[in-house]
Scaffold this active site. Structure first.
Site, short mmCIF file in Angstrom:
data_model
loop_
_atom_site.label_atom_id
_atom_site.label_comp_id
_atom_site.label_asym_id
_atom_site.label_seq_id
_atom_site.Cartn_x
_atom_site.Cartn_y
_atom_site.Cartn_z
N ASP A 102 0.83 -1.20 0.00
CA ASP A 102 0.00 0.00 0.00
C ASP A 102 0.87 1.25 0.00
O ASP A 102 2.04 1.22 0.40
CB ASP A 102 -0.89 0.02 1.25
N1 URA Z 1 -1.24 -6.03 3.80
C1 URA Z 1 -1.72 -4.77 3.84
O1 URA Z 1 -2.76 -4.51 4.45
N2 URA Z 1 -1.05 -3.82 3.18
C2 URA Z 1 0.11 -4.04 2.52
O2 URA Z 1 0.68 -3.12 1.96
C3 URA Z 1 0.60 -5.35 2.50
C4 URA Z 1 -0.09 -6.34 3.14
#
Ligand code: URA
Length: 237
Positions: A102
């Protein structure tokens, strides 16, 4: 096996859309046979020709391990002009991220132009462990800890947890820092897992992917993978 337009795009020859155009125009042959139908699957080592160009003239494969900073998108292009993970790696090769982190997640991200390895690492049947450190709002109780460890269902599918350890409990700020290992790559999966127990994830960092870690790198830095590491990743299939 992979869809033809994806194999072509992943080789760096052109975009997936352009590859679809070449296929539909009848300009693509696989092992000497013309292919005009979209969606047919082939192997990476099949002999692919596009308008007289042999896909065997493939670009050198490149493999990078990036310590992704916060506030960077895991894409090759962004409509809002935000910093992208590919901006951190000075190469002319069309590399792309393996899976995604993310915008606000930091940590280990692989980038490559090797479509076959990308498929191995992102295919759910190849169980590749990733360990994250999550700082969450609230104190995780021992009951909640056990629930996560046993496996919670998100969208009716169990999230198998391979590793779980409380690293810090801040009773004043009411936060818990926890290490969690999982073997899947669904979008926002760690955040959704803690959210299902009413704990918002405040910070998230991917520490490891299989045997790889961030040792020796600072946020924003990257290194190339060694041939030995690439072979070891292929062996995870
Ligand atoms: N899980 C998440 O919630 N975000 C990420 O970036 C990676 C795994």
């Amino acid at each position: 096996m992979e869809r033809l337009q994806k194999i072509i795009a992943q080789s760096g020859f052109c975009s997936r859309r352009k590859a679809e155009e070449y296929i539909q125009k009848g300009l693509v042959t696989v092992n000497g046979q013309k292919v005009t139908q979209l969606g047919l699957k082939f192997n990476y080592d099949d002999q692919i020709m596009i308008d007289g160009h042999c896909l065997e003239n493939k670009e050198e494969k490149e493999y990078y391990l990036l310590y992704k900073p916060r506030g960077v998108v895991t894409t090759v292009s962004d409509e809002f002009n935000r910093p992208k993970v590919v901006d951190f790696i000075p190469t002319k090769t069309r590399i792309y991220p393996v899976g995604r982190l993310d915008y606000d997640t930091t940590g280990l991200l692989l980038l490559t132009n090797d479509g076959e390895l990308t498929n191995i690492l992102t295919h759910p049947s190849n169980k590749i462990e990733k360990i994250y450190t999550a700082k969450v709002k609230g104190i995780i109780s021992s009951e909640e800890f056990m629930k996560i460890k046993k496996g919670l269902k998100i969208d009716n599918r169990l999230v198998k947890v391979t590793y779980l350890k409380i690293k810090k409990i801040d009773k004043v700020k009411e936060t818990t820092t926890i290490s969690i290992g999982i073997m899947e790559g669904r979008n926002h999966i760690v955040k959704r897992l803690f959210k299902s127990l009413n704990h918002e994830v405040l910070k998230l960092k991917r520490e490891t992917l299989a045997f790889l870690n961030l040792q020796g790198l600072k946020s924003g830095e990257y290194r190339s993978l060694s041939i030995k590491e690439v072979k070891k990743l292929y062996a995870l299939k």
